[in-house]
Design a protein around this motif. Structure first.
Motif, PDB file in Angstrom:
ATOM      1  N   GLN A  95      42.268  44.356  38.401  1.00  0.00           N
ATOM      2  CA  GLN A  95      41.377  44.922  37.382  1.00  0.00           C
ATOM      3  C   GLN A  95      41.330  46.446  37.497  1.00  0.00           C
ATOM      4  O   GLN A  95      41.392  47.154  36.490  1.00  0.00           O
ATOM      5  CB  GLN A  95      39.962  44.364  37.532  1.00  0.00           C
ATOM      6  CG  GLN A  95      39.820  42.920  37.144  1.00  0.00           C
ATOM      7  CD  GLN A  95      38.459  42.351  37.534  1.00  0.00           C
ATOM      8  OE1 GLN A  95      37.607  43.038  38.085  1.00  0.00           O
ATOM      9  NE2 GLN A  95      38.268  41.077  37.252  1.00  0.00           N
ATOM     10  N   SER A 131      41.716  35.636  46.727  1.00  0.00           N
ATOM     11  CA  SER A 131      42.090  35.700  45.310  1.00  0.00           C
ATOM     12  C   SER A 131      41.184  36.656  44.542  1.00  0.00           C
ATOM     13  O   SER A 131      41.642  37.385  43.647  1.00  0.00           O
ATOM     14  CB  SER A 131      42.027  34.310  44.671  1.00  0.00           C
ATOM     15  OG  SER A 131      43.025  33.473  45.208  1.00  0.00           O
ATOM     16  N   SER A 175      42.185  39.869  42.394  1.00  0.00           N
ATOM     17  CA  SER A 175      41.735  40.022  41.008  1.00  0.00           C
ATOM     18  C   SER A 175      41.076  41.374  40.786  1.00  0.00           C
ATOM     19  O   SER A 175      41.356  42.064  39.794  1.00  0.00           O
ATOM     20  CB  SER A 175      40.750  38.914  40.633  1.00  0.00           C
ATOM     21  OG  SER A 175      41.382  37.676  40.636  1.00  0.00           O
TER      22      SER A 175
END
Length: 143
Positions: free
Chosen positions: A80, A72, A76
């Motif tokens: 980003q 995860s 992420s």
């Protein structure tokens, strides 16, 4: 805001791995997840057992990384970078990846910075500080 449950996250990764192994079509997010899963063969057995994944408990005392948290965080950081949020993270991660010669170890270093920012936020009761996070990544990229 999208807030998947622990079971949702684990099911997503297990189902993505199953579909990838079966050469079934993947959504764009599943394609990205499958690329990170491929880089982590140590997680393949965990991801091949949905029932076991849903029942698993990962504690610090186990001395083992939670594969779902780890993957995860890869997603992420990828997200980003794709939207450059916080502004400048894409460049900082690219510089760190160039320094390390590979995006994968760079991501692992960025995870340390992301984890530190979240820990500080929880500890202080304040919102996460994206500037401190970005500064930490930049320091690693320039040392």
């Amino acid at each position: 805001m999208f807030a998947p449950s622990q079971n949702d996250v684990r099911t997503f990764f297990c189902e993505t791995w199953r579909k990838h192994c079966a050469a079934e079509p993947l959504s764009p997010m599943e394609t990205l997840a499958a690329q990170w899963i491929d880089r982590h063969p140590e997680y393949h057995a965990d991801l091949s057992d949905l029932a076991g994944a849903l029942a698993a408990v990962y504690t610090v005392d186990d001395g083992r990384t939670n594969p779902f948290l780890h993957l995860s965080m890869h997603l992420s950081i990828s997200e980003q970078c794709s939207i450059d949020q916080p502004r400048g993270i894409r460049q900082a991660v690219e510089l760190l990846a160039a320094k390390r010669g590979d995006l994968h170890p760079a991501h692992h270093e960025v995870m340390d910075c992301l984890g530190e920012m979240l820990w500080q936020s929880q500890r202080s009761g304040q919102p996460p500080d994206p500037h401190a996070y970005l500064d930490a990544v930049r320091r690693r990229a320039t040392r």
